[in-house]
Scaffold this motif. Structure first.
Motif, PDB file in Angstrom:
ATOM      1  N   TYR A 158       0.182   0.869  -3.899  1.00 18.40           N
ATOM      2  CA  TYR A 158      -0.580  -0.165  -4.603  1.00 18.40           C
ATOM      3  C   TYR A 158      -1.976  -0.327  -4.057  1.00 18.40           C
ATOM      4  O   TYR A 158      -2.283   0.163  -2.962  1.00 18.40           O
ATOM      5  CB  TYR A 158       0.160  -1.507  -4.501  1.00 18.40           C
ATOM      6  CG  TYR A 158      -0.069  -2.225  -3.180  1.00 18.40           C
ATOM      7  CD1 TYR A 158       0.488  -1.746  -2.000  1.00 18.40           C
ATOM      8  CD2 TYR A 158      -0.884  -3.356  -3.122  1.00 18.40           C
ATOM      9  CE1 TYR A 158       0.266  -2.394  -0.793  1.00 18.40           C
ATOM     10  CE2 TYR A 158      -1.114  -4.008  -1.912  1.00 18.40           C
ATOM     11  CZ  TYR A 158      -0.532  -3.527  -0.750  1.00 18.40           C
ATOM     12  OH  TYR A 158      -0.761  -4.164   0.439  1.00 18.40           O
ATOM     13  N   THR A 159      -2.789  -1.054  -4.819  1.00 15.97           N
ATOM     14  CA  THR A 159      -4.085  -1.544  -4.339  1.00 15.97           C
ATOM     15  C   THR A 159      -4.248  -2.977  -4.815  1.00 15.97           C
ATOM     16  O   THR A 159      -3.757  -3.341  -5.881  1.00 15.97           O
ATOM     17  CB  THR A 159      -5.233  -0.654  -4.867  1.00 15.97           C
ATOM     18  OG1 THR A 159      -5.371   0.442  -3.986  1.00 15.97           O
ATOM     19  CG2 THR A 159      -6.556  -1.368  -4.903  1.00 15.97           C
TER      20      THR A 159
ATOM     21  N   VAL B  37       0.433  -0.022 -14.024  1.00 12.97           N
ATOM     22  CA  VAL B  37       1.117  -1.303 -13.808  1.00 12.97           C
ATOM     23  C   VAL B  37       0.125  -2.280 -13.169  1.00 12.97           C
ATOM     24  O   VAL B  37      -0.370  -2.029 -12.070  1.00 12.97           O
ATOM     25  CB  VAL B  37       2.340  -1.123 -12.876  1.00 12.97           C
ATOM     26  CG1 VAL B  37       3.075  -2.446 -12.701  1.00 12.97           C
ATOM     27  CG2 VAL B  37       3.284  -0.053 -13.410  1.00 12.97           C
ATOM     28  N   LEU B  38      -0.164  -3.377 -13.875  1.00 15.03           N
ATOM     29  CA  LEU B  38      -1.065  -4.417 -13.358  1.00 15.03           C
ATOM     30  C   LEU B  38      -0.263  -5.702 -13.188  1.00 15.03           C
ATOM     31  O   LEU B  38       0.442  -6.124 -14.102  1.00 15.03           O
ATOM     32  CB  LEU B  38      -2.199  -4.693 -14.355  1.00 15.03           C
ATOM     33  CG  LEU B  38      -3.065  -3.518 -14.817  1.00 15.03           C
ATOM     34  CD1 LEU B  38      -4.133  -4.016 -15.791  1.00 15.03           C
ATOM     35  CD2 LEU B  38      -3.729  -2.852 -13.621  1.00 15.03           C
ATOM     36  N   LYS B  39      -0.386  -6.317 -12.024  1.00 18.21           N
ATOM     37  CA  LYS B  39       0.382  -7.543 -11.772  1.00 18.21           C
ATOM     38  C   LYS B  39      -0.533  -8.667 -11.315  1.00 18.21           C
ATOM     39  O   LYS B  39      -1.252  -8.507 -10.310  1.00 18.21           O
ATOM     40  CB  LYS B  39       1.420  -7.310 -10.675  1.00 18.21           C
ATOM     41  CG  LYS B  39       2.435  -6.227 -11.012  1.00 18.21           C
ATOM     42  CD  LYS B  39       3.517  -6.120  -9.957  1.00 18.21           C
ATOM     43  CE  LYS B  39       4.634  -5.211 -10.462  1.00 18.21           C
ATOM     44  NZ  LYS B  39       5.764  -5.150  -9.534  1.00 18.21           N
TER      45      LYS B  39
ATOM     46  N   ILE C 177      -2.437  -3.482  -8.418  1.00 20.63           N
ATOM     47  CA  ILE C 177      -2.225  -2.317  -9.276  1.00 20.63           C
ATOM     48  C   ILE C 177      -1.209  -1.433  -8.558  1.00 20.63           C
ATOM     49  O   ILE C 177      -1.350  -1.171  -7.363  1.00 20.63           O
ATOM     50  CB  ILE C 177      -3.525  -1.503  -9.476  1.00 20.63           C
ATOM     51  CG1 ILE C 177      -4.650  -2.407  -9.978  1.00 20.63           C
ATOM     52  CG2 ILE C 177      -3.287  -0.336 -10.432  1.00 20.63           C
ATOM     53  CD1 ILE C 177      -5.990  -1.671 -10.135  1.00 20.63           C
ATOM     54  N   GLU C 178      -0.195  -0.986  -9.286  1.00 17.40           N
ATOM     55  CA  GLU C 178       0.871  -0.202  -8.657  1.00 17.40           C
ATOM     56  C   GLU C 178       1.092   1.108  -9.371  1.00 17.40           C
ATOM     57  O   GLU C 178       0.850   1.203 -10.575  1.00 17.40           O
ATOM     58  CB  GLU C 178       2.203  -0.955  -8.775  1.00 17.40           C
ATOM     59  CG  GLU C 178       2.388  -2.057  -7.824  1.00 17.40           C
ATOM     60  CD  GLU C 178       3.805  -2.605  -7.882  1.00 17.40           C
ATOM     61  OE1 GLU C 178       4.009  -3.610  -7.208  1.00 17.40           O
ATOM     62  OE2 GLU C 178       4.686  -2.057  -8.577  1.00 17.40           O
ATOM     63  N   THR C 179       1.649   2.071  -8.650  1.00  9.21           N
ATOM     64  CA  THR C 179       2.141   3.271  -9.336  1.00  9.21           C
ATOM     65  C   THR C 179       3.401   2.887 -10.105  1.00  9.21           C
ATOM     66  O   THR C 179       4.135   1.978  -9.713  1.00  9.21           O
ATOM     67  CB  THR C 179       2.463   4.404  -8.352  1.00  9.21           C
ATOM     68  OG1 THR C 179       3.447   3.935  -7.440  1.00  9.21           O
ATOM     69  CG2 THR C 179       1.230   4.840  -7.587  1.00  9.21           C
TER      70      THR C 179
ATOM     71  N   ILE D 191      10.933  -3.605  -6.573  1.00 12.41           N
ATOM     72  CA  ILE D 191       9.964  -3.957  -7.621  1.00 12.41           C
ATOM     73  C   ILE D 191       9.372  -5.330  -7.310  1.00 12.41           C
ATOM     74  O   ILE D 191       8.183  -5.565  -7.455  1.00 12.41           O
ATOM     75  CB  ILE D 191      10.646  -3.994  -9.011  1.00 12.41           C
ATOM     76  CG1 ILE D 191      11.080  -2.595  -9.445  1.00 12.41           C
ATOM     77  CG2 ILE D 191       9.769  -4.664 -10.048  1.00 12.41           C
ATOM     78  CD1 ILE D 191      10.005  -1.772 -10.106  1.00 12.41           C
ATOM     79  N   GLU D 192      10.239  -6.244  -6.893  1.00 13.48           N
ATOM     80  CA  GLU D 192       9.753  -7.589  -6.550  1.00 13.48           C
ATOM     81  C   GLU D 192      10.780  -8.314  -5.705  1.00 13.48           C
ATOM     82  O   GLU D 192      11.968  -7.994  -5.727  1.00 13.48           O
ATOM     83  CB  GLU D 192       9.484  -8.414  -7.822  1.00 13.48           C
ATOM     84  CG  GLU D 192      10.748  -8.672  -8.622  1.00 13.48           C
ATOM     85  CD  GLU D 192      10.596  -9.709  -9.718  1.00 13.48           C
ATOM     86  OE1 GLU D 192       9.568 -10.397  -9.758  1.00 13.48           O
ATOM     87  OE2 GLU D 192      11.532  -9.844 -10.523  1.00 13.48           O
TER      88      GLU D 192
END
Ligand code: AMP
Ligand code: GLY
Length: 421
Positions: free
Chosen positions: A123-124, A146-148, A188-190, A286-287
């Protein structure tokens, strides 16, 4: 003991149902509760984010333990608030605000996982300060993107996008307040490809006991299509979670997480919900959630025969490590009956009929309210119908049969819970 449960959904009805079975529980209160929780205790009309009123109620009614259902009061610091001298004797089941960031801040959770080497997507972290870095990270990835949103966004803060230009524009929109303050920071994640499942532990911040695993079905449509919801149904146990996968989950995820919680000296006495994904036999996080899931609770708790109040007490007297849970080998399923239109706009106040002859299920109310003799719909998710059987498909068939019997205008439910197992 006098116990107060905070929350009003299917999870809280299920917790109330279980706590009410304990000989250790004298009076049970649920704030604000729903039409179902009235069968297990007394509903109390409180705003659970108004900690002063919760405190006043707790002191006036000699509450010994508070079980916090949803994440919002935890992230807002209800456990910290009750540390004041006059309420410090109350056993708070749930983490404090610092520890609740494991759910309340995706960036906090990712840093924690990085520090304790817990498998998760690369992630970043992006704010308006380093937008270019975020765009470069997107450039380095292959779709989907993937945007969180970093903060709590009522389950809506995760976007999965196929197109890079769209990902860049959504990233900008998020940083400019698409989800309010929650998306002023974005992770932002893979993208991880696999099948999701959830595991749960009860921890005192040092030791833990393992609860049964579950799989929920988040999409509104059959075959996992359409919009994301809070959850349309769930199954426990999850057939593909075999001994080898469990072993990896314990060694690579649960134990390092509990080690991290201990090493960070978090005040964590409550549930940890691990949202996991199985990528070719390897589990990734994932979370984290800092509470039980809904509707996962409605299949996990009914499989536990151990007294839950005894377990909660063990969080506070240092005896958790000597506890083992008695878990039923039966499969549990739950099917959510929802209001037509959910997760978009829907109407409330529709009378519900057929509750008394729904067959071999336990009915947990989610969004309902009583009006005189009537029970009315009062939310998107209305009822969770839990059934047990040796064969999970037969359990689902019982849940579905009950959903066919119970009526309210505009009712909808998925008939295919467990279809992919
Ligand atoms: P979350 O709110 O973090 O649970 O994300 C919502 C949903 O987005 C998850 O249940 C997954 O289905 C999906 N998701 C989140 N992160 C990823 C990821 N890195 N790779 C694939 N799917 C993801
Ligand atoms: N069912 C997912 C959740 O409770 O977050």
């Amino acid at each position: 003991m006098n116990i107060l449960i905070l929350g009003s959904g299917g999870r809280e009805h299920c917790l109330a149902w279980k706590i009410n079975q304990s000989p250790l529980c004298d009076t049970l209160y649920i704030a604000p509760g729903n039409a179902g929780t009235r069968q297990c205790g007394q509903n109390v009309d409180l705003n659970i984010l108004d900690f002063e009123s919760v405190k006043k109620f707790a002191l006036d009614h000699n509450i010994d333990m508070i079980v916090v259902g949803p994440e919002a009061p935890l992230v807002d610091g209800i456990v910290d608030f009750f540390r004041q001298a006059d309420t410090a004797h109350i056993k708070m089941v749930g983490p404090d605000a610092y520890a609740a960031q494991l759910e309340g801040s995706k960036a906090f959770a990712k840093k924690f996982m990085e520090k304790y080497q817990i498998p998760t997507a690369a992630y970043t972290e992006v704010t308006s300060e380093n937008l270019q870095e975020g765009i470069r990270f997107l450039d380095s990835l292959t779709p989907p993107y993937v945007l969180k949103a970093d903060g709590l966004a009522a389950g809506k803060g995760v976007l999965i996008l196929e197109n890079k230009a769209k990902a860049v524009s959504e990233l900008q929109a998020m940083l400019s307040g698409k989800f309010g303050q929650a998306s002023s920071r974005v992770v932002i994640e893979t993208f991880l490809k696999g099948i999701e499942f959830s595991v749960f532990v009860l921890t005192d911040g040092k030791e833990y006991v393992l609860l049964p695993e579950a799989k929920d079905y988040k999409r509104v449509g059959e075959g996992d299509t359409g919009l994301n919801t809070g959850g349309m149904g769930a199954i426990s146990p999850v057939p593909f979670v075999n001994d080898s996968l469990w072993d990896k989950v314990k060694k690579k995820i649960i134990e390092p997480t509990i080690h991290g919680i201990r090493a960070e000296q978090m005040d964590y006495k409550g549930f940890v919900f691990f949202g996991l994904i199985n990528v070719e036999g390897e589990p990734y996080v994932i979370e984290y959630n800092c509470r039980l899931g809904d509707p996962e609770t409605e299949v996990v708790i009914p499989r536990i025969s151990t007294d839950i109040v005894e377990l909660f007490n063990a969080l506070f007297d240092g005896t958790l490590s000597s506890r083992t849970l008695k878990i039923s080998p039966m499969a549990a399923s739950t099917v959510m009956m929802v209001s037509g239109g959910y997760p978009g706009d829907f109407e409330k106040g529709k009378p519900i009929t057929g509750l008394s002859n729904a067959g071999d299920v336990t009915i947990f109310h989610a969004g309902t309210k009583a009006s005189g003799e009537d029970i009315l719909t009062n939310g998107g998710r209305v009822l969770a119908l839990t059934a047990m059987d040796r064969d999970f498909r037969k359990a689902v068939a019982k849940s579905v049969a009950a959903a066919e019997t119970i009526q309210f205008e505009g009712k909808y439910f998925r008939k295919d819970i467990g279809f992919d197992l």
